[in-house]
Write a protein that holds these residues in place. Structure first.
Motif, PDB file in Angstrom:
ATOM      1  N   GLY A   8       0.816  -1.201   0.000  1.00 38.72           N
ATOM      2  CA  GLY A   8       0.000   0.000   0.000  1.00 38.72           C
ATOM      3  C   GLY A   8       0.852   1.253   0.000  1.00 38.72           C
ATOM      4  O   GLY A   8       2.013   1.243   0.440  1.00 38.72           O
ATOM      5  N   GLU A   9       0.279   2.358  -0.499  1.00 35.66           N
ATOM      6  CA  GLU A   9       1.028   3.606  -0.614  1.00 35.66           C
ATOM      7  C   GLU A   9       1.466   4.147   0.740  1.00 35.66           C
ATOM      8  O   GLU A   9       2.546   4.716   0.859  1.00 35.66           O
ATOM      9  N   ALA A  10       0.629   4.013   1.755  1.00 35.32           N
ATOM     10  CA  ALA A  10       1.000   4.532   3.079  1.00 35.32           C
ATOM     11  C   ALA A  10       2.238   3.825   3.607  1.00 35.32           C
ATOM     12  O   ALA A  10       3.134   4.456   4.189  1.00 35.32           O
ATOM     13  N   TYR A  11       2.309   2.507   3.393  1.00 33.77           N
ATOM     14  CA  TYR A  11       3.455   1.738   3.874  1.00 33.77           C
ATOM     15  C   TYR A  11       4.698   2.052   3.038  1.00 33.77           C
ATOM     16  O   TYR A  11       5.808   2.146   3.568  1.00 33.77           O
ATOM     17  N   ARG A  12       4.471   2.233   1.749  1.00 32.06           N
ATOM     18  CA  ARG A  12       5.585   2.617   0.866  1.00 32.06           C
ATOM     19  C   ARG A  12       6.155   3.976   1.294  1.00 32.06           C
ATOM     20  O   ARG A  12       7.369   4.166   1.393  1.00 32.06           O
ATOM     21  N   GLY A  13       5.275   4.934   1.565  1.00 30.54           N
ATOM     22  CA  GLY A  13       5.728   6.243   2.018  1.00 30.54           C
ATOM     23  C   GLY A  13       6.477   6.171   3.324  1.00 30.54           C
ATOM     24  O   GLY A  13       7.492   6.854   3.520  1.00 30.54           O
ATOM     25  N   ALA A  14       5.993   5.346   4.245  1.00 33.33           N
ATOM     26  CA  ALA A  14       6.666   5.194   5.532  1.00 33.33           C
ATOM     27  C   ALA A  14       8.036   4.545   5.355  1.00 33.33           C
ATOM     28  O   ALA A  14       9.018   4.943   6.007  1.00 33.33           O
ATOM     29  N   TRP A  15       8.109   3.522   4.475  1.00 36.37           N
ATOM     30  CA  TRP A  15       9.404   2.890   4.203  1.00 36.37           C
ATOM     31  C   TRP A  15      10.383   3.917   3.654  1.00 36.37           C
ATOM     32  O   TRP A  15      11.567   3.916   4.011  1.00 36.37           O
ATOM     33  N   LEU A  16       9.910   4.807   2.789  1.00 34.75           N
ATOM     34  CA  LEU A  16      10.778   5.831   2.218  1.00 34.75           C
ATOM     35  C   LEU A  16      11.319   6.785   3.287  1.00 34.75           C
ATOM     36  O   LEU A  16      12.428   7.298   3.152  1.00 34.75           O
ATOM     37  N   VAL A  17      10.529   7.033   4.337  1.00 29.54           N
ATOM     38  CA  VAL A  17      11.047   7.846   5.449  1.00 29.54           C
ATOM     39  C   VAL A  17      12.293   7.180   6.021  1.00 29.54           C
ATOM     40  O   VAL A  17      13.342   7.824   6.202  1.00 29.54           O
ATOM     41  N   PHE A  18      12.192   5.892   6.319  1.00 30.41           N
ATOM     42  CA  PHE A  18      13.332   5.171   6.875  1.00 30.41           C
ATOM     43  C   PHE A  18      14.506   5.167   5.895  1.00 30.41           C
ATOM     44  O   PHE A  18      15.668   5.272   6.306  1.00 30.41           O
ATOM     45  N   LYS A  19      14.199   5.046   4.606  1.00 28.78           N
ATOM     46  CA  LYS A  19      15.281   5.006   3.617  1.00 28.78           C
ATOM     47  C   LYS A  19      15.999   6.344   3.550  1.00 28.78           C
ATOM     48  O   LYS A  19      17.246   6.400   3.576  1.00 28.78           O
ATOM     49  N   HIS A  20      15.249   7.440   3.472  1.00 28.90           N
ATOM     50  CA  HIS A  20      15.877   8.769   3.448  1.00 28.90           C
ATOM     51  C   HIS A  20      16.689   9.011   4.718  1.00 28.90           C
ATOM     52  O   HIS A  20      17.803   9.548   4.659  1.00 28.90           O
ATOM     53  N   GLN A  21      16.154   8.630   5.859  1.00 29.38           N
ATOM     54  CA  GLN A  21      16.875   8.839   7.116  1.00 29.38           C
ATOM     55  C   GLN A  21      18.147   7.996   7.168  1.00 29.38           C
ATOM     56  O   GLN A  21      19.183   8.449   7.665  1.00 29.38           O
ATOM     57  N   SER A  22      18.072   6.768   6.647  1.00 27.55           N
ATOM     58  CA  SER A  22      19.262   5.913   6.671  1.00 27.55           C
ATOM     59  C   SER A  22      20.356   6.473   5.771  1.00 27.55           C
ATOM     60  O   SER A  22      21.551   6.385   6.090  1.00 27.55           O
TER      61      SER A  22
END
Length: 680
Positions: free
Chosen positions: A79-93
């Motif tokens: 889902g898009e919400a989970y994809r967006g949340a994963w991207l938060v972790f990716k940008h932060q990493s």
């Protein structure tokens, strides 16, 4: 910085292994091809939670991309919400990798790591203008570009800007073209941070918000990058600035105003980043004191006093009990505190954070250690830990040198949007681990946030009439730490209309007595809740399975299941007792004695687990009374169970193998020891 880092490498036994670990992490990430920034902005990280198990989904920084997300229990979520949340972790990493590469370069002068850090910085500088002001952010959010929230953007930006400053300090300059790209990034970022400060401080009249501390931290880093001392000084001194925020965002007893340890760490970390930037201009914020005594030193001291014997911080109000990013935040913050103030009482808290990060024995570990750690080891704790009353924030912690038990109770302000309906809650700790802790909070995207974890029934307190308490503030009527016992009397008069609650807690070296009294204007149902995390065994009384489930009507009822009725053994006083033995995984043992009156119901309940994993069910205890007046009498001990005997309506005897104590229960005046006989 390079001199300081080199000194650590030469003078400590931990810095070189940490450096090698950091290099390997960077090399592995490069080999995996995972150090490419996404062209999509991130969403809201709180939505990265399994809708079935309510546990945070798994994230691996080595993954290049992902569209299906895994729950620790095996669910595959899309889902898009989970994809967006994963991207938060990716940008932060990736921001973290940029800082990590800059640190490795400062230690080794290996240009490949400087090149990696620079590439990540410039890739983000060039992509940032292409991110839209987030169209999918929720209406209440201050919108970011690279993330739904400007708050997330502010935090992320401080990591990138500290990487830039470290490279600059090490003489690693950007090209003219790269510098221009980076300046454009800074201009856009400054416009956003300045606009959102204006909205918070002026339009919403909410300068004390924890957002403000992070907007200040981001702007402080920008001014340091630009060498703009005038801008930084104006930020420190102005409305909503560093000094003003310290005076309104922190209570005079040194705890962040929302009464959450998580948000206390959150704001303290932002303060420290601003102080680090100010120090680059010769400005000292580390010793600044606000008009009511608030200061960084005090904010560290209160953490040391709130932590348990293992160094674990309580999950008061909103905040996780444990998660890797939080552990890293604690480690960074505490390393700075130790280096600045040399507080021995912070050492167990730091070691607990490193254990959460993966260090088996709590030794220094990871980027935070190499950047901020000082000395060969954290100083040992030698002070005897005292009781603590935070009168303004509304928490009390009681300890006694001779007791294996201690407790923390909450009577203070609700806590705003991060508060729980939990007045007169008590967390009981054994010296080897928690017995009835605060459960913490799941990520906010979980439906259980409000339906369970914030509700009264998930706390160790009393609910009335099948409803949670109203948001309100209780009071501490008495706090006395005497030679024989420590007594706390807490009171609430606004939890329900026409209701007064009094909780009396008496801790001696042998036992903890808990008497909870409820007075109602109209007859009602009173539910006393206890949620142990240890494995329980009924050692006096019996279980009766198959009780009707329709009788249970508390808030969040879909999450609570009646397991069995608990039938107590009667004594000659007309009361009866249940006794339990609870055993922890670390060897801690707690005995619990419950005194039941005629008409009382005792129920074994099954509830969700802690916020770490709500699907790992816990067995709790519900004590129910009906009427206009209720009195719940319970006792706890660590060595052997105690006996409770009601001698008269206002007289109670508590005894163990060493003797007995008689207490007077006086309405409106609390508990009084009227006699104590110790067997020899």
């Amino acid at each position: 910085m390079s001199t300081e880092l080199k000194n650590k490498l030469q003078s400590t036994d931990w810095a070189v292994p940490v450096l090698q670990q950091l290099k390997k992490e960077l090399d592995d990430a490069s080999a995996a091809g995972s150090l490419q920034i996404p062209v999509e902005p991130g969403g809201w990280w709180h939505q990265y939670v399994c809708p079935h198990h309510h546990t945070e989904l798994l994230f691996d920084p080595l993954e290049k991309d992902r569209d299906v997300f895994q729950c620790p229990h095996g669910c595959s979520i899309e889902g898009e919400a989970y994809r967006g949340a994963w991207l938060v972790f990716k940008h932060q990493s990736l921001a973290r990798y940029a800082l990590q590469a800059a640190v490795v370069y400062a230690c080794t002068k290996e240009k490949v790591y400087a090149g990696l850090a620079k590439r990540l910085l410039i890739d983000y500088a060039r992509q940032f203008p292409l991110y839209p002001v987030h169209p999918e952010a929720q209406p209440w959010m201050l919108k970011g570009r690279a993330f739904h929230q400007a708050l997330t953007e502010a935090i992320w930006s401080t990591t990138l800007l500290r990487a830039y400053l470290l490279l600059k300090d090490e003489g690693c300059a950007l090209s003219e073209e790269e510098e221009q790209d980076f300046k454009r990034f800074l201009t856009l970022l400054e416009q956003s941070m300045t606009e959102y400060r204006h909205i918070l401080i002026r339009e919403r009249n909410n300068p004390e918000n924890n957002y403000t501390a992070w907007l200040n931290a981001s702007l402080s880093c920008m001014y340091a990058v630009r060498n703009d001392m005038e801008g930084l000084e104006a930020l420190i001194e102005g409305e909503g600035g560093w000094k003003h925020h310290l005076s309104i965002g922190v209570k005079p007893d040194q705890l962040e105003f929302e009464g959450s340890v998580y948000y206390h760490i959150f704001v303290l970390r932002a303060y420290l980043i601003s102080a680090e930037m100010a120090e680059r201009f010769g400005l000292d914020l580390y010793e600044k004191i606000a008009p009511d005594g608030q200061c960084l030193r005090g904010m560290f001291e209160v953490l040391g006093l709130l932590a348990d014997e293992q160094g674990e911080l309580p999950a008061l109000h909103d905040g996780p009990m444990q998660r890797l990013p939080y552990a890293r935040e604690i480690a960074e913050t505490l390393e700075v505190g130790l280096s600045r103030y040399r507080m021995a009482e912070l050492s167990p808290v730091l070691q607990a954070a490193y254990r959460s990060m993966g260090s088996a024995d709590g030794s220094r570990f990871g980027l935070e250690a190499l950047l901020y750690g000082q000395g060969t080891a954290a100083p040992a704790t030698s002070k005897e830990r005292q009781s603590l009353l935070l009168e303004h924030s509304g928490f009390v912690v009681v300890r006694r040198k001779g007791s294996a038990l201690s407790f923390l109770s909450d009577f203070g302000p609700h806590g705003g949007s991060h508060g729980h309906y939990d007045k007169l809650h008590v967390s009981i700790m054994h010296k080897h681990g928690a017995f009835t802790p605060e459960f913490g909070m799941v990520p906010y995207g979980s439906a259980m946030r409000k339906a369970w974890f914030a509700e009264t029934a998930s706390h160790n307190t009393v609910s009335v009439g099948g409803a949670s308490q109203a948001p309100h503030r209780g009071s501490c009527v008495r706090f006395h730490d005497g030679p024989e016992a420590a007594e706390v009397w807490l009171q609430s008069e606004e939890a329900y209309p026409g209701c007064r609650m009094d909780r009396h807690l008496l801790l001696t070296d042998e036992w903890l007595l808990d008497i909870f009294e409820v007075t109602l204007q109209e007859s009602g149902e009173m539910n006393w809740w206890m949620h142990p995390v240890m494995q329980g065994e009924l050692i006096q009384g019996r279980r009766q399975n198959g009780i009707p489930t329709g009788k249970l009507r508390p808030p969040g009822s879909p999450f609570i299941h009646q397991q069995a009725a608990l039938l107590a053994e009667a004594d000659h006083s007309g009361s009866s007792s249940l006794k339990f033995k609870y055993t922890g995984t670390n060897g801690a043992v707690v005995y619990h004695t419950a005194l039941l009156m005629d008409g009382d119901e005792a129920v074994e309940i099954v509830t969700p687990g802690t916020s770490i994993d709500p699907s790992a069910k816990l067995h709790g205890f519900l004590h129910r009374q009906q009427g206009r007046k209720g009195r719940f009498i319970h006792a706890y001990s660590a060595e052997r169970p105690v006996k409770l005997l009601l001698l008269a309506e206002d007289r109670l005897e508590i005894s163990d193998a060493r003797g007995s104590t008689e207490l007077q229960i006086t309405d409106g005046q609390g508990l009084h020891m009227t006699g104590r006989n110790t067997y020899v």
